[in-house]
Design a protein around this motif. Structure first.
Motif, PDB file in Angstrom:
ATOM      1  N   ASP A 157      -2.758  11.311  -2.522  1.00 28.48           N
ATOM      2  CA  ASP A 157      -3.278  10.460  -3.600  1.00 28.48           C
ATOM      3  C   ASP A 157      -2.353  10.489  -4.824  1.00 28.48           C
ATOM      4  O   ASP A 157      -2.807  10.495  -5.977  1.00 28.48           O
ATOM      5  N   GLN A 158      -1.056  10.554  -4.607  1.00 25.88           N
ATOM      6  CA  GLN A 158      -0.058  10.461  -5.685  1.00 25.88           C
ATOM      7  C   GLN A 158       0.456   9.014  -5.726  1.00 25.88           C
ATOM      8  O   GLN A 158       0.518   8.362  -4.680  1.00 25.88           O
ATOM      9  N   PRO A 159       0.830   8.511  -6.925  1.00 26.88           N
ATOM     10  CA  PRO A 159       1.169   7.089  -7.062  1.00 26.88           C
ATOM     11  C   PRO A 159       2.173   6.566  -6.019  1.00 26.88           C
ATOM     12  O   PRO A 159       1.932   5.524  -5.402  1.00 26.88           O
ATOM     13  N   ASP A 160       3.273   7.273  -5.768  1.00 27.38           N
ATOM     14  CA  ASP A 160       4.277   6.772  -4.821  1.00 27.38           C
ATOM     15  C   ASP A 160       3.720   6.701  -3.407  1.00 27.38           C
ATOM     16  O   ASP A 160       3.988   5.761  -2.656  1.00 27.38           O
ATOM     17  N   THR A 161       2.947   7.728  -3.057  1.00 28.97           N
ATOM     18  CA  THR A 161       2.391   7.766  -1.700  1.00 28.97           C
ATOM     19  C   THR A 161       1.310   6.695  -1.553  1.00 28.97           C
ATOM     20  O   THR A 161       1.186   6.069  -0.494  1.00 28.97           O
ATOM     21  N   ILE A 162       0.539   6.466  -2.604  1.00 28.87           N
ATOM     22  CA  ILE A 162      -0.485   5.416  -2.547  1.00 28.87           C
ATOM     23  C   ILE A 162       0.185   4.062  -2.293  1.00 28.87           C
ATOM     24  O   ILE A 162      -0.259   3.280  -1.448  1.00 28.87           O
ATOM     25  N   ARG A 163       1.301   3.806  -3.007  1.00 28.02           N
ATOM     26  CA  ARG A 163       2.010   2.526  -2.802  1.00 28.02           C
ATOM     27  C   ARG A 163       2.461   2.389  -1.355  1.00 28.02           C
ATOM     28  O   ARG A 163       2.346   1.335  -0.736  1.00 28.02           O
ATOM     29  N   LYS A 164       3.000   3.469  -0.794  1.00 28.93           N
ATOM     30  CA  LYS A 164       3.466   3.440   0.592  1.00 28.93           C
ATOM     31  C   LYS A 164       2.285   3.188   1.549  1.00 28.93           C
ATOM     32  O   LYS A 164       2.389   2.404   2.498  1.00 28.93           O
ATOM     33  N   ARG A 165       1.149   3.846   1.277  1.00 28.68           N
ATOM     34  CA  ARG A 165      -0.019   3.652   2.152  1.00 28.68           C
ATOM     35  C   ARG A 165      -0.498   2.209   2.107  1.00 28.68           C
ATOM     36  O   ARG A 165      -0.904   1.652   3.126  1.00 28.68           O
ATOM     37  N   PHE A 166      -0.451   1.597   0.921  1.00 28.28           N
ATOM     38  CA  PHE A 166      -0.843   0.177   0.839  1.00 28.28           C
ATOM     39  C   PHE A 166       0.080  -0.688   1.682  1.00 28.28           C
ATOM     40  O   PHE A 166      -0.348  -1.606   2.367  1.00 28.28           O
ATOM     41  N   SER A 167       1.389  -0.401   1.610  1.00 28.04           N
ATOM     42  CA  SER A 167       2.320  -1.254   2.348  1.00 28.04           C
ATOM     43  C   SER A 167       2.147  -1.057   3.856  1.00 28.04           C
ATOM     44  O   SER A 167       2.181  -2.018   4.627  1.00 28.04           O
ATOM     45  N   VAL A 168       1.885   0.182   4.274  1.00 26.90           N
ATOM     46  CA  VAL A 168       1.616   0.432   5.701  1.00 26.90           C
ATOM     47  C   VAL A 168       0.336  -0.304   6.111  1.00 26.90           C
ATOM     48  O   VAL A 168       0.265  -0.923   7.181  1.00 26.90           O
ATOM     49  N   TYR A 169      -0.654  -0.274   5.229  1.00 31.17           N
ATOM     50  CA  TYR A 169      -1.922  -0.954   5.543  1.00 31.17           C
ATOM     51  C   TYR A 169      -1.680  -2.461   5.718  1.00 31.17           C
ATOM     52  O   TYR A 169      -2.123  -3.056   6.702  1.00 31.17           O
ATOM     53  N   ARG A 170      -0.956  -3.065   4.754  1.00 34.49           N
ATOM     54  CA  ARG A 170      -0.727  -4.521   4.824  1.00 34.49           C
ATOM     55  C   ARG A 170      -0.001  -4.896   6.110  1.00 34.49           C
ATOM     56  O   ARG A 170      -0.353  -5.871   6.770  1.00 34.49           O
ATOM     57  N   GLU A 171       1.027  -4.102   6.461  1.00 34.19           N
ATOM     58  CA  GLU A 171       1.870  -4.476   7.614  1.00 34.19           C
ATOM     59  C   GLU A 171       1.218  -4.162   8.952  1.00 34.19           C
ATOM     60  O   GLU A 171       1.320  -4.927   9.896  1.00 34.19           O
TER      61      GLU A 171
END
Ligand code: AP5
Length: 210
Positions: A157-171
């Motif tokens: 739940d750190q900002p950089d990891t959250i961004r990565k999780r969103f991109s994995v979710y979208r793709e």
């Protein structure tokens, strides 16, 4: 009921799964929780999974597929929270299901709302309870309401990891919404609403699936 919960990181899948399980008695199979437990216990699976989770990436399919197959083989009812997460896992699930799915619940919510949710989430490392510093605080402050353990912030739940999780979710995960819609299994709830409202929507869409 054989249910799958899908939705972006922080959409409230785990919160609602725990409530539904407590009320109806359905066992929860939450791949994220199982992987975090494996990491805490330093099992071979946990050692392999840790780096992927820290980077916000998916743990490789063979590891996760095996974990789920072992858990659901003998279950007549279950809530699958966080699985499947890509097309390969969805196809795998069809081959290991003892009986067809009853419904796939999609927790629909905007990414903006999710940033605040994940930034304020606190979890209990002992019993797995989930809190939020403003939306759902523990009455015991930084300790768990249920077991008294000190609450922690999840490593991912750190900002950089959250961004990565969103991109994995979208793709990788978002395409499953259409996949299950085409199969007539998709039930959508507005996950942007308060927890009680989301839960009432959940009960209502599940009524339509029985
Ligand atoms: P996982 O643990 O599954 O994480 P996730 O899908 O990113 O979902 P979250 O647990 O972050 O959110 P949630 O929707 O359950 O929301 P919650 O109820 O906690 O996976 C973690 C990692 O494990 C993955 O990144 C991957 O590496 C790996 N992994 C897991 N499954 C995998 C798979 N199948 N294949 C490969 N890798 C896999 O709520 C969030 C916060 O909001 C809480 O603080 C809560 O109190 C609050 N909240 C909840 N509902 C509301 C509401 N209605 N209003 C206001 N606040 C709310």
């Amino acid at each position: 009921m054989r249910l799958v919960f899908i939705g972006a990181p922080g959409a409230g899948k785990g919160t609602q799964a725990k409530r539904l399980a407590a009320e109806k008695g359905y066992p929860i199979v939450a791949t994220g929780d199982l992987l975090r437990a494996a990491i805490a216990e330093q099992t071979p699976l946990g050692q392999q999974a840790r780096a992927y989770i820290q980077r916000g990436e998916l743990v490789p399919d063979p590891l996760v597929n095996q974990l789920v197959a072992e858990r659901i083989a003998t279950l007549e009812s279950f809530i699958l929270d966080g699985y499947p997460r890509n097309l390969t896992q969805a196809q795998m699930l069809e081959t290991i299901l003892p009986q067809p799915l009853s419904a796939v619940v999609y927790f629909a919510i905007s990414e903006d709302a999710l940033i605040a949710r994940l930034g304020g989430r606190r979890i209990c490392p002992q019993c797995g309870a989930v809190f939020h510093i403003t939306a759902n605080p523990s009455t015991a402050g930084d300790r768990c309401d249920h077991c008294g353990a000190t609450l922690i912030t999840r490593e991912d739940d750190q900002p950089d990891t959250i961004r990565k999780r969103f991109s994995v979710y979208r793709e990788q995960t978002a395409p499953l919404v259409d996949y299950y819609r085409q199969r007539g299994l998709l039930r959508t709830v507005n996950a942007d609403a308060p927890p009680d409202t989301v839960y009432q929507q959940l009960l209502s869409v599940l009524c339509e699936s029985t």
